[in-house]
Design an enzyme around this catalytic site. Structure first.
Site, mmCIF file in Angstrom:
data_model
loop_
_atom_site.group_PDB
_atom_site.id
_atom_site.type_symbol
_atom_site.label_atom_id
_atom_site.label_comp_id
_atom_site.label_asym_id
_atom_site.label_seq_id
_atom_site.Cartn_x
_atom_site.Cartn_y
_atom_site.Cartn_z
ATOM 1 N N HIS A 191 52.603 -45.656 -25.919
ATOM 2 C CA HIS A 191 53.952 -44.931 -24.786
ATOM 3 C C HIS A 191 54.802 -45.712 -23.830
ATOM 4 C CE1 HIS A 191 50.637 -42.358 -25.899
ATOM 5 N NE2 HIS A 191 51.493 -41.295 -26.115
ATOM 6 N N GLU A 433 51.427 -34.734 -36.897
ATOM 7 C CA GLU A 433 50.815 -36.716 -36.621
ATOM 8 C C GLU A 433 49.922 -36.720 -37.112
ATOM 9 O OE1 GLU A 433 52.109 -36.709 -32.647
ATOM 10 O OE2 GLU A 433 51.320 -34.152 -32.151
ATOM 11 N N ASP A 457 51.865 -41.281 -34.128
ATOM 12 C CA ASP A 457 50.467 -40.429 -33.691
ATOM 13 C C ASP A 457 49.891 -40.723 -35.961
ATOM 14 O OD1 ASP A 457 48.683 -40.878 -31.661
ATOM 15 O OD2 ASP A 457 49.757 -38.938 -31.556
ATOM 16 N N CYS A 504 59.785 -36.942 -35.683
ATOM 17 C CA CYS A 504 60.889 -37.627 -34.785
ATOM 18 C C CYS A 504 59.938 -38.559 -33.943
ATOM 19 C CB CYS A 504 60.549 -35.811 -33.576
ATOM 20 S SG CYS A 504 58.902 -35.548 -33.291
#
Length: 580
Positions: A191, A433, A457, A504
């Site tokens: 992240h 995901e 993910d 995305c």
């Protein structure tokens, strides 16, 4: 001069002084002082407590102006704790009775209080130990004369050097003064790496022990394009990297000229380029970079900035601002993806032996329906201001999607009964995901208005690799043949059912994968705004026919290295060397 090799997380080159975070461990020795020195130590204690209290008060007020009283409330506990006369009295008594320094007495008293907090059964109280540790470091900095700037109010440009930064720390960054990041932990899709790319600052992660090699104020070079950090470089090295920095900046200026050009291949196929954002104000920058809308608004960052959950009204205002800034362009609001490493203070104590596989994202929302419905109310209300789509993350089964849609229908009923304006015709889609969602893509495509592939993910779960763990980060590979075949399966499922498919994940913003994804049939990409010009440049330099040839050949390969080398060779045929 020390050179460290890590993982490239955000491209570019930067040079600046280091600011070390989260490594200040003060080992205060027990030193006996003469009675005559006691008054001096007491004055030192009082001055440090007052300076710390003023510092926290200023920080609270600044955060209140920037993000509201809810976000600033986290510092109220710090301020009250420091100002507590019982704290001062306990430390004073130890200085006088034990004839020790103010630093030692304060450290001992804080250690005693931390142990007492840890012994309490209430998980909320136990979690305040981190606040006590923060207070201890702050006061000791003043006692020892070692002031350190705070992340939220830097006064000069710096390179942040740290073991890692949590998403909740990241939302408080003073973005104007951060030149780059050098982190011990993390991988390309951790992240913090994603946030760094959103900020557009050079970043290297997975450096293992960079915090042990750098001292505060050292000059550091961060080469985010090649995953290299140089500590205390010699003059020739500085000049060489400054030249690379100038070349990169000139190239970025050339790319910006593409902003108003369409993303159309040489043989006339139009491609949609959207932006990933975390804050409403980022919509403007995304549009300036050439985005045609927002493909992913990570709404959970609204929950990470304060100790309390945002109210429905606060969420509504944030979502509405993003929608208004988009000026009719689509804005895809992803419902909160909390859990794993994104823990909001208001979530309380969360204990999962494996957080990535635990109660997170949509699972968390379906377990906390009141929170979820308040969240959905804000989204539906904000949708009256423009073009909004709602997207559920981490769907693993058909039943989860149906439960989430049922919750949305309940919210619509409630709003209608209350006479609250909302938009009932909102397209509802999902993120693909999890491997189960990818394999169920044909069924999900019949029930969702759109599918958005979240490769961060998806790759993690498909390969059983924790994407934030630097020890296995080298095994994380979105061009793994299994991952690529799963992506192709989802795209084909969407096409078969007439359901829009976008991608995305961070893969969307890498020019290495653009031709491959186009050849697999993808026509909608969502990425960090700064990546849009490069991807657009490649799209305008290739044909769908060439992309299909590349995809056919790559999907026949069974080696990650073979696929990567092939994709790089094909990209070099149409792109300038600066982009690879």
């Amino acid at each position: 001069m020390i050179t460290k090799k890590g993982i490239s997380a955000a491209p570019g080159v930067t040079i600046g002084p280091a600011l070390i975070l989260d490594t200040e461990e003060y080992r205060i020795p027990r030193r006996t002082i003469p009675p005559s020195q006691v008054p001096h130590e007491l004055r030192l204690l009082d001055a440090a407590l007052e300076a710390s209290r003023e510092e926290v008060n200023e920080l609270r007020l600044a955060l209140a102006r920037k993000q509201g009283d809810t976000a600033a409330a986290i510092f109220e506990f710090h301020e009250k704790f420091i100002a507590d006369p019982k704290l001062r009295e306990a430390v004073r008594a130890q200085i006088e009775n034990s004839l020790c320094t103010a630093a030692y007495a304060f450290s001992q008293e804080m250690g005693r209080r931390q142990r007492a907090f840890r012994a309490v059964a209430n998980p909320y109280i136990r979690e305040r130990v981190a606040d006590l540790y923060d207070i201890e470091k702050r006061v000791l900095r003043h006692v020892l004369g070692r002031a350190r700037e705070d992340l939220a109010r830097l006064t000069e440009p710096v390179v942040i050097v740290a073991h890692d930064l949590t998403p909740s720390q990241a939302v408080q960054l003073d973005r104007q003064h951060i030149l780059g990041f050098a982190l011990n932990a993390g991988g390309q899709t951790s992240h913090m790496a994603i946030i760094a790319r959103m900020l557009g600052v050079p970043t290297v992660v997975g450096l293992s022990d960079i915090t042990a090699e750098v001292s505060g104020g050292d000059i550091v070079i961060v080469d985010g394009s090649h995953g290299i950090v140089v500590v205390e470089p010699d003059p020739p090295t500085v000049e060489r990297y400054r030249q690379q920095q100038r070349e990169y900046e000139r190239f970025a200026i050339r790319l910006r000229s593409l902003r108003d050009q369409p993303a159309v291949t040489l043989d006339g196929t139009a491609i949609t380029l959207l932006a990933n954002i975390e804050l409403p104000e980022e919509v403007t920058a995304a549009i300036e970079a050439g985005a045609e809308g927002v493909g992913l608004y990570r709404t959970e960052f609204l929950f990470l900035s304060g100790p309390r959950l945002p109210t429905e009204e606060q969420q509504y205002e944030a979502f509405r601002e993003a929608v208004v800034r988009a000026r009719g362009r689509p804005v895809t609001l992803r419902t909160i993806d909390l859990g794993a490493d994104k823990l909001a203070p208001a979530m309380g104590f969360q204990h999962d032996h494996n957080p990535v596989l635990g109660l997170r994202s949509l699972r968390y929302c379906l377990t906390n329906l009141d929170l979820f419905k308040t969240h959905l109310r804000a989204m539906l209300r904000a949708a009256t201001a423009g073009n909004v789509r709602i997207m559920f993350p981490m769907v693993a089964t058909i039943m989860e999607l149906r439960q989430a849609k049922a919750a949305l229908a309940d919210v619509m009923e409630d709003l209608e009964e209350e006479g609250v304006p909302f938009q009932p015709e909102v397209p509802v889609g999902i993120m693909v995901e999890t491997p189960s969602a990818a394999l169920l893509a044909h069924s999900l495509a019949r029930e969702a208005a759109f599918l958005s592939i979240g490769t961060n993910d998806l790759t993690q779960y498909m390969l059983a690799v924790d994407r934030a763990n630097e020890r296995v980060a080298h095994l994380y590979c979105p061009h793994n043949p299994a991952v690529l075949r799963l992506i192709r399966h989802v795209i084909r499922a969407g096409h078969r059912h007439g359901t829009e498919v976008s991608l995305c994940g961070e893969m969307a913003g890498s020019v290495l994968y653009t031709q491959l994804l186009l050849g697999m049939g993808l026509r909608c990409f969502s990425m960090a705004p700064k990546d849009i010009p490069e991807v657009k440049q490649l799209i305008r330099s290739t044909t769908i026919g060439d992309c299909q040839r590349i995809a056919r050949k790559a999907l026949q390969m069974d080696s990650e290295r073979q696929i990567l080398n092939y994709l790089r060779d094909e990209a070099r045929k149409v792109l300038p060397p600066e982009m690879l």
